[in-house]
Design a protein around this motif. Sequence first.
Motif, PDB file in Angstrom:
ATOM      1  N   LYS A 156       0.806  -1.225   0.000  1.00 53.73           N
ATOM      2  CA  LYS A 156       0.000   0.000   0.000  1.00 53.73           C
ATOM      3  C   LYS A 156       0.847   1.288   0.000  1.00 53.73           C
ATOM      4  CE  LYS A 156      -4.037  -2.093   2.198  1.00 53.73           C
ATOM      5  NZ  LYS A 156      -5.020  -2.009   3.292  1.00 53.73           N
ATOM      6  N   LEU A 157       2.128   1.152  -0.201  1.00 55.65           N
ATOM      7  CA  LEU A 157       3.000   2.325  -0.252  1.00 55.65           C
ATOM      8  C   LEU A 157       3.603   2.477  -1.642  1.00 55.65           C
ATOM      9  CD1 LEU A 157       4.907   2.027   3.156  1.00 55.65           C
ATOM     10  CD2 LEU A 157       2.910   3.454   2.633  1.00 55.65           C
ATOM     11  N   GLN A 162      15.873  17.026  -6.170  1.00 57.73           N
ATOM     12  CA  GLN A 162      14.979  15.887  -6.378  1.00 57.73           C
ATOM     13  C   GLN A 162      14.955  15.063  -5.104  1.00 57.73           C
ATOM     14  OE1 GLN A 162      15.465  13.637 -10.087  1.00 57.73           O
ATOM     15  NE2 GLN A 162      15.082  11.740  -8.941  1.00 57.73           N
ATOM     16  N   LEU A 163      13.717  14.750  -4.635  1.00 58.43           N
ATOM     17  CA  LEU A 163      13.557  14.032  -3.377  1.00 58.43           C
ATOM     18  C   LEU A 163      12.910  12.681  -3.616  1.00 58.43           C
ATOM     19  CD1 LEU A 163      12.168  16.949  -1.140  1.00 58.43           C
ATOM     20  CD2 LEU A 163      14.524  16.116  -1.250  1.00 58.43           C
ATOM     21  N   GLN A 164      13.373  11.703  -2.845  1.00 54.92           N
ATOM     22  CA  GLN A 164      12.722  10.390  -2.840  1.00 54.92           C
ATOM     23  C   GLN A 164      11.749  10.375  -1.653  1.00 54.92           C
ATOM     24  OE1 GLN A 164      14.696   6.402  -3.644  1.00 54.92           O
ATOM     25  NE2 GLN A 164      14.475   6.271  -1.419  1.00 54.92           N
ATOM     26  N   ILE A 165      10.455  10.198  -1.972  1.00 55.19           N
ATOM     27  CA  ILE A 165       9.422  10.264  -0.939  1.00 55.19           C
ATOM     28  C   ILE A 165       8.534   9.037  -1.039  1.00 55.19           C
ATOM     29  CG2 ILE A 165       7.467  11.597  -0.020  1.00 55.19           C
ATOM     30  CD1 ILE A 165       8.732  14.086  -1.226  1.00 55.19           C
ATOM     31  N   ILE A 166       8.272   8.425   0.104  1.00 56.79           N
ATOM     32  CA  ILE A 166       7.328   7.299   0.164  1.00 56.79           C
ATOM     33  C   ILE A 166       5.963   7.851   0.541  1.00 56.79           C
ATOM     34  CG2 ILE A 166       6.741   5.160   1.363  1.00 56.79           C
ATOM     35  CD1 ILE A 166       9.765   4.696   1.716  1.00 56.79           C
ATOM     36  N   CYS A 167       4.947   7.504  -0.267  1.00 56.80           N
ATOM     37  CA  CYS A 167       3.595   8.057  -0.076  1.00 56.80           C
ATOM     38  C   CYS A 167       2.568   6.927  -0.094  1.00 56.80           C
ATOM     39  CB  CYS A 167       3.299   9.081  -1.174  1.00 56.80           C
ATOM     40  SG  CYS A 167       1.654   9.791  -1.087  1.00 56.80           S
ATOM     41  N   GLY A 168       1.593   6.997   0.837  1.00 54.95           N
ATOM     42  CA  GLY A 168       0.555   5.964   0.889  1.00 54.95           C
ATOM     43  C   GLY A 168      -0.791   6.430   0.375  1.00 54.95           C
ATOM     44  N   VAL A 190       7.873  22.494   8.800  1.00 56.32           N
ATOM     45  CA  VAL A 190       7.003  22.409   9.977  1.00 56.32           C
ATOM     46  C   VAL A 190       5.567  22.614   9.502  1.00 56.32           C
ATOM     47  CG1 VAL A 190       6.430  23.369  12.224  1.00 56.32           C
ATOM     48  CG2 VAL A 190       8.817  23.321  11.467  1.00 56.32           C
ATOM     49  N   LEU A 191       4.723  21.614   9.733  1.00 57.88           N
ATOM     50  CA  LEU A 191       3.314  21.668   9.331  1.00 57.88           C
ATOM     51  C   LEU A 191       2.458  22.133  10.508  1.00 57.88           C
ATOM     52  CD1 LEU A 191       2.983  18.369   7.244  1.00 57.88           C
ATOM     53  CD2 LEU A 191       3.396  20.697   6.425  1.00 57.88           C
ATOM     54  N   PRO A 192       1.216  22.547  10.235  1.00 62.29           N
ATOM     55  CA  PRO A 192       0.324  22.961  11.322  1.00 62.29           C
ATOM     56  C   PRO A 192       0.261  21.909  12.436  1.00 62.29           C
ATOM     57  CG  PRO A 192      -0.664  23.490   9.223  1.00 62.29           C
ATOM     58  CD  PRO A 192       0.580  22.719   8.919  1.00 62.29           C
ATOM     59  N   GLY A 193       0.198  22.385  13.663  1.00 64.11           N
ATOM     60  CA  GLY A 193       0.247  21.488  14.810  1.00 64.11           C
ATOM     61  C   GLY A 193       1.664  21.228  15.258  1.00 64.11           C
ATOM     62  N   ASN A 194       2.606  22.028  14.728  1.00 65.47           N
ATOM     63  CA  ASN A 194       4.039  21.899  15.053  1.00 65.47           C
ATOM     64  C   ASN A 194       4.580  20.512  14.705  1.00 65.47           C
ATOM     65  OD1 ASN A 194       6.437  23.092  15.989  1.00 65.47           O
ATOM     66  ND2 ASN A 194       6.190  22.209  18.034  1.00 65.47           N
ATOM     67  N   PHE A 195       4.093  19.972  13.548  1.00 66.21           N
ATOM     68  CA  PHE A 195       4.516  18.659  13.080  1.00 66.21           C
ATOM     69  C   PHE A 195       5.745  18.831  12.187  1.00 66.21           C
ATOM     70  CE2 PHE A 195       4.029  15.102   9.975  1.00 66.21           C
ATOM     71  CZ  PHE A 195       4.273  14.077  10.873  1.00 66.21           C
ATOM     72  N   LYS A 196       6.897  18.329  12.637  1.00 65.09           N
ATOM     73  CA  LYS A 196       8.164  18.522  11.938  1.00 65.09           C
ATOM     74  C   LYS A 196       8.468  17.336  11.029  1.00 65.09           C
ATOM     75  CE  LYS A 196      10.004  21.335  15.716  1.00 65.09           C
ATOM     76  NZ  LYS A 196      11.055  21.486  16.747  1.00 65.09           N
ATOM     77  N   ILE A 197       8.892  17.647   9.813  1.00 62.84           N
ATOM     78  CA  ILE A 197       9.186  16.620   8.809  1.00 62.84           C
ATOM     79  C   ILE A 197      10.687  16.279   8.865  1.00 62.84           C
ATOM     80  CG2 ILE A 197       9.097  16.023   6.365  1.00 62.84           C
ATOM     81  CD1 ILE A 197       6.373  16.382   7.717  1.00 62.84           C
ATOM     82  N   LYS A 198      10.936  14.995   9.012  1.00 65.23           N
ATOM     83  CA  LYS A 198      12.330  14.532   9.083  1.00 65.23           C
ATOM     84  C   LYS A 198      12.559  13.431   8.044  1.00 65.23           C
ATOM     85  CE  LYS A 198      12.410  15.283  14.105  1.00 65.23           C
ATOM     86  NZ  LYS A 198      12.594  14.630  15.436  1.00 65.23           N
ATOM     87  N   LYS A 199      13.837  13.153   7.784  1.00 64.41           N
ATOM     88  CA  LYS A 199      14.186  12.010   6.934  1.00 64.41           C
ATOM     89  C   LYS A 199      13.974  10.742   7.747  1.00 64.41           C
ATOM     90  CE  LYS A 199      17.688  14.454   4.189  1.00 64.41           C
ATOM     91  NZ  LYS A 199      19.099  14.460   3.734  1.00 64.41           N
ATOM     92  N   VAL A 200      13.227   9.806   7.170  1.00 65.60           N
ATOM     93  CA  VAL A 200      12.935   8.560   7.884  1.00 65.60           C
ATOM     94  C   VAL A 200      13.114   7.378   6.931  1.00 65.60           C
ATOM     95  CG1 VAL A 200      11.305   9.641   9.497  1.00 65.60           C
ATOM     96  CG2 VAL A 200      10.482   8.742   7.298  1.00 65.60           C
ATOM     97  N   LYS A 201      13.118   6.174   7.519  1.00 71.44           N
ATOM     98  CA  LYS A 201      13.133   4.949   6.726  1.00 71.44           C
ATOM     99  C   LYS A 201      11.800   4.238   6.920  1.00 71.44           C
ATOM    100  CE  LYS A 201      17.988   3.726   6.111  1.00 71.44           C
ATOM    101  NZ  LYS A 201      19.006   2.650   6.268  1.00 71.44           N
ATOM    102  N   LEU A 202      11.169   3.888   5.803  1.00 75.15           N
ATOM    103  CA  LEU A 202       9.904   3.160   5.844  1.00 75.15           C
ATOM    104  C   LEU A 202      10.107   1.836   5.122  1.00 75.15           C
ATOM    105  CD1 LEU A 202       7.400   6.063   5.008  1.00 75.15           C
ATOM    106  CD2 LEU A 202       7.875   5.060   7.247  1.00 75.15           C
ATOM    107  N   ARG A 203       9.993   0.749   5.890  1.00 72.98           N
ATOM    108  CA  ARG A 203      10.199  -0.602   5.351  1.00 72.98           C
ATOM    109  C   ARG A 203      11.553  -0.714   4.653  1.00 72.98           C
ATOM    110  NH1 ARG A 203       5.486  -3.748   4.975  1.00 72.98           N
ATOM    111  NH2 ARG A 203       4.114  -3.094   6.682  1.00 72.98           N
ATOM    112  N   GLY A 204      12.560  -0.098   5.293  1.00 73.13           N
ATOM    113  CA  GLY A 204      13.926  -0.267   4.816  1.00 73.13           C
ATOM    114  C   GLY A 204      14.359   0.716   3.749  1.00 73.13           C
ATOM    115  N   ILE A 205      13.489   1.611   3.310  1.00 74.80           N
ATOM    116  CA  ILE A 205      13.853   2.568   2.255  1.00 74.80           C
ATOM    117  C   ILE A 205      13.671   3.987   2.789  1.00 74.80           C
ATOM    118  CG2 ILE A 205      13.265   3.418  -0.055  1.00 74.80           C
ATOM    119  CD1 ILE A 205      12.524   0.608  -0.820  1.00 74.80           C
ATOM    120  N   GLU A 206      14.638   4.836   2.466  1.00 72.92           N
ATOM    121  CA  GLU A 206      14.638   6.205   2.979  1.00 72.92           C
ATOM    122  C   GLU A 206      13.577   7.059   2.286  1.00 72.92           C
ATOM    123  OE1 GLU A 206      17.902   9.216   2.226  1.00 72.92           O
ATOM    124  OE2 GLU A 206      18.396   8.547   4.279  1.00 72.92           O
TER     125      GLU A 206
END
Length: 809
Positions: free
Chosen positions: A62-63, A74-80, A98-114
């Motif tokens: 589902k991702l 150019q960014l690699q982004i995983i989107c569901g 920084v999104l509303p609600g003080n939600f900060k976006i960071k580099k993460v790994k999802l199912r082994g992929i950045e």
Amino acid sequence: MLVSYNWLKNYVDLGNLTPEELAEKITKSGIEIEGVEYVAEKSTDVVVGYVMSCEQHPNADKLNLCQVDVGDQQLQIICGAPNIAEGQKVAVAKPGAVLPGNFKIKKVKLRGIESNGMICSLKELGIEEKYIPTDIADGIFVFPEDVTVGENVDELLNLNDAVLELDILPNRADALSMLGVAYEVGAILDQQVNLPDEAVTITKDNAAENYISVEVEAADLNPYYGAFIIRDVEIKASPLWMRNYLMAAGIRPINNVVDITNYVLLEYGQPLHAFDYDKFESEKVLVRRAANGETMVTLDDQERTLSEKNLVITNGKEPVALAGVMGGANTEVTAETKNVLLEAAYFNSKSVRGTVKQTGLRSESSTRFEKGIDPNRVKKAGTRACLLMQQFAGGKVAAGAAEFDELDRTENVVEVNLEQINKRLGTEMTAEDVASILKRLKFDFNQGGSLFSVQVPTRRGDITIFEDMLEEVARIYGYDNLPFTLPQGAGLAGALTIRQSLKRKVKNYIEGTGLMEAMTYSLTDEVDIKRLISPEISEHKSTPVALSLPMSEEHKYLRLSILPEILQVLSYNSARNQTNLGYYEVGSIFVSDEPTVTKQPDEKLRLSGALTGKWLEQPWQQEKKDVDFYIVKGIVEGLFDYLKLTVSFRQAKIADMHPGRCAVLEMSGQTIGFIGQLHPILAKELDLKETFVFDVNLEIVFAAYDSIPSYTLIPKYPSVARDIAFILDEDVNAGDVKELIEEIGAPLVNRVDIFDVYQGANLEEGKKSIAYSLLYQHPEKTLKDDEVEESYQKIVASVNEKFNSYVRS
């Protein structure tokens, strides 16, 4: 009314004013701003990104693994999101954003992929879910093709907008539109108003009347109906700016055609409705009153049963819309719509209000029709909508409109005198000042010295008299600029009216006896509306007045007696261990003789009270005794003595009252209320001990009261007192004997008092002794013994003859 700050800037130059500063200026001019809210909390580093590729995540079904161009990288982004696809332009929060609600976006790994960032939905960008179009409610937002990659999304999505919430009073219906607010702000800031473009390119050699005709059977309810035809439309999403403005105004975008009607509704304050012309299945619009029992299904998929009080739009056969309220499901614009029949009409406010009340439907359209719309904007709004459908739906607009037109567009003319303005406001304005204010308001006028003849535009239907125009001048001049002056003119010292004075006298006396004032609801339920009604009210067969929309079943009727509510107060306090209780209320009951109310019921002022427990017979006494009939009778008699009126008591039987301890009050032979003990069954139901009540018709009492001060000479001739006791049958009323003594003894007998009632030893069974004190006095001479004796014997003979009594030795 929700007003978008950014949208408003399209019509009037706001300069460097912040939304908060603008709100303060509008409030000071007379329209209150309840609050200023921003569309979304401020976010950073959110830009337009282009999805270069979109492939399934190798480790998750589902991702999706996306490569996104954000302009500078150019960014690699995983989107569901289920609607993500290659080639889209989307909102991208870059790492560090920084999104509303003080939600900060960071580099993460999802199912082994950045994943380096986030592709955002409108909800994640801070827009309320209820305003997000349903087709993207569960997915990311996709921009139109013409946006630039790397551009900040705040302006594109209007996220930097502020919304002013205006509290519009009923007289300012003009401010229920963006243009109305623009005129208001333009006057406040002394700025021009930029009106929208209404120039339409029409289809050559074609006219709306070739496609549709209009017939109106109820011209009193619908003096104007215009039908426009727009062919070959393409149903799609409306332009981004339009969707932004609609969401800011609290309306969810649907599609371009429906959005345009809503946009023009907010812009002009003129409700419009779009029908699918092909589903209309007729070349005739017929506006008529509905038939009783006729039904239709509205756009909310609810079947509505109509009556002849409802105005409906029909295709000549069946209803397709509830006039001014909501369209029908049978002609709804959908994705398959190709040809549109556009309605622009003027509906009677009372008719729309009646339909809203009957159906419970209230919409943005009905709100404006109920408060009144500008007759000169009706057709203009239709033309404006045609232009927008031509531009953003690819429609071909037929020439003109099929119309029914008996609409009065006359503008009011109000005379304004400079001298009167300054006198009323305490100002020293010049004729030039007033002329400047009228120009700022965009009002045409003719000036002759200090006299102005103002032609009030139809958008300002609230201005009809000099005082209305005076208010306009004052608020644009600035309330803060009005000087502090004392009003001029002759005045009278304030004083109570006779009625107010009498109410105060009654309250003062009753409170002096120890009772406390209660203030109860004027509304009651189906049980209490029938209880403890005074005989003079019940004998006239007064009909209980029921509310059309009661708050609850306990507050369904206007009361016919105050006593049931006072007894509820007594019961409430008694249940909380309060034992010696006495309450009274001076209030209104509501009397009507109409089974179906067509006019206001009559309000009748009454004094009602209730006592239980122990009470002082006289305020100066120390020892209390159980409340009985005579304590309540004494309170009522004392009140009438205080008002210098005469009242008599006659034993009676009244529903919910003790059959042997109840009497009606009479003045000059007219029933004015009752006193007595509450029936034991009702007292038990209310969990009360022995309870005594009184109820007095103050309307009759006040009418009999002589408010002119007077005085009586102090008698200079001596009085003579005689006592007399009669043995009477026990069913004889003491009051009846007293009335006879007063009648026979007049004019020599000045006063008659009962001072003893005895029943017991030394009296025959079924008999009682009642003793009376008679005071003889003549205002102009000394009475002789034989005159007194003659009168005394005449009284004795008359009483014995009428009541079969004898004098007790």
